[in-house]
Design an enzyme around this catalytic site. Structure first.
Site, PDB file in Angstrom:
ATOM      1  N   HIS A 121      34.101  44.610  56.471  1.00 44.66           N
ATOM      2  CA  HIS A 121      33.047  43.991  57.273  1.00 44.66           C
ATOM      3  C   HIS A 121      33.007  44.523  58.700  1.00 44.66           C
ATOM      4  CE1 HIS A 121      31.264  40.833  54.682  1.00 44.66           C
ATOM      5  NE2 HIS A 121      32.441  40.841  54.082  1.00 44.66           N
TER       6      HIS A 121
ATOM      7  N   ASP B 174      28.215  39.518  52.614  1.00 44.66           N
ATOM      8  CA  ASP B 174      28.452  38.437  51.664  1.00 44.66           C
ATOM      9  C   ASP B 174      27.175  37.608  51.571  1.00 44.66           C
ATOM     10  OD1 ASP B 174      31.087  39.313  51.641  1.00 44.66           O
ATOM     11  OD2 ASP B 174      31.758  37.804  53.082  1.00 44.66           O
TER      12      ASP B 174
ATOM     13  N   GLU C  79      35.028  39.782  43.902  1.00 42.22           N
ATOM     14  CA  GLU C  79      34.255  38.797  44.660  1.00 42.22           C
ATOM     15  C   GLU C  79      32.777  38.931  44.288  1.00 42.22           C
ATOM     16  OE1 GLU C  79      35.042  39.533  48.787  1.00 42.22           O
ATOM     17  OE2 GLU C  79      37.204  39.231  48.568  1.00 42.22           O
TER      18      GLU C  79
ATOM     19  N   HIS D  79      30.346  39.705  47.475  1.00 40.87           N
ATOM     20  CA  HIS D  79      30.591  40.781  48.450  1.00 40.87           C
ATOM     21  C   HIS D  79      30.019  42.100  47.945  1.00 40.87           C
ATOM     22  CE1 HIS D  79      33.331  42.927  51.456  1.00 40.87           C
ATOM     23  NE2 HIS D  79      32.888  43.909  50.673  1.00 40.87           N
TER      24      HIS D  79
END
Length: 237
Positions: free
Chosen positions: A134, A141, A203, A206
């Site tokens: 990030h 996300d 995830e 993500h």
């Protein structure tokens, strides 16, 4: 070091740009700011220019399939300082969850907790060769809201430390509810992947484009073409 962090970075120099909030849904104040994270005057709702253009394509594809539906952004650009804050916050949350006292836990318990933390969060590395995804401005996300402003239920929360966070967790379930969760996850993945993003293997929320994880995932899909292996084009901002 995680496997994707071995990918070389050839920084392209693209700027961080603000995400036009009228095109998407965002939460204000930002969820991590509510917890106390400090962004030092920077907006969390920023992405690299090329990544934002791809995200706008994903929104177009979503609206084409489901008019009025929008991508709901949970998190985008995250400075390393915020990464450190969330790592510490998650560790402390796990201690509270288990009803422990930090000064009384054993070395083994501490190690088990940190293993859970780093299963979810990238290490807040200051090394420019291993930036948290990030912090490059190339990861995001997100979820989806429908035309009635309802958040699609993915069968698990963003940032949840649980096997339910794995994208394919519900893929083989036979229950109608679980099949619905899986369809929602597939829809999110479809519009994002059709726009050039790659989804995190563990995830469902993500996605990234142009960072080390994206390049590593792309290379995993083409293991027989080493000469064509991609490098990351976005490093830490």
């Amino acid at each position: 070091m995680k496997p994707y962090q071995k990918i070389p970075i050839k920084e392209c120099g693209e700027p961080l740009v603000a995400i036009p909030q009228e095109k998407f849904v965002v939460e204000l104040p930002h969820p991590y700011e509510k917890l106390g994270a400090e962004y030092d005057g920077k907006s969390p709702y920023c992405l690299r220019k090329g990544v934002l253009e791809a995200l706008e394509t994903a929104q177009f594809l979503l609206d084409k399939r489901h008019p009025g539906w929008k991508l709901k952004i949970h998190d985008a650009y995250r400075p390393v300082g915020v990464q450190q804050f969330m790592v510490n916050y998650t560790f402390e949350s796990l201690i509270r969850k288990y009803g422990w006292q930090e000064n009384q836990i054993s070395p083994q318990q501490r190690q088990e907790l940190w293993s859970q933390v780093y299963e979810l969060w990238a290490a807040p590395s200051a090394d420019p060769n291993t930036p948290p995804p990030h912090s490059t401005g190339a990861a995001i996300d997100l979820n989806i809201i429908d035309d009635q402003q309802r958040v699609l239920d993915m069968g698990g929360a963003i940032d949840e430390i649980s096997p339910r966070s794995h994208p394919e967790y519900y893929a083989r379930s036979k229950t109608l509810q679980d099949q619905q969760y899986n369809r929602h996850r597939q829809l999110l993945n479809q519009v994002m992947s059709d726009s050039g993003f790659c989804r995190h293997p563990k995830e469902w929320w993500h996605f990234s484009l142009g960072d080390q994880m994206w390049a590593w995932l792309q290379n995993q899909q083409n293991p027989q073409k080493p000469k064509e292996h991609l490098q990351a084009r976005y490093g830490r901002v």
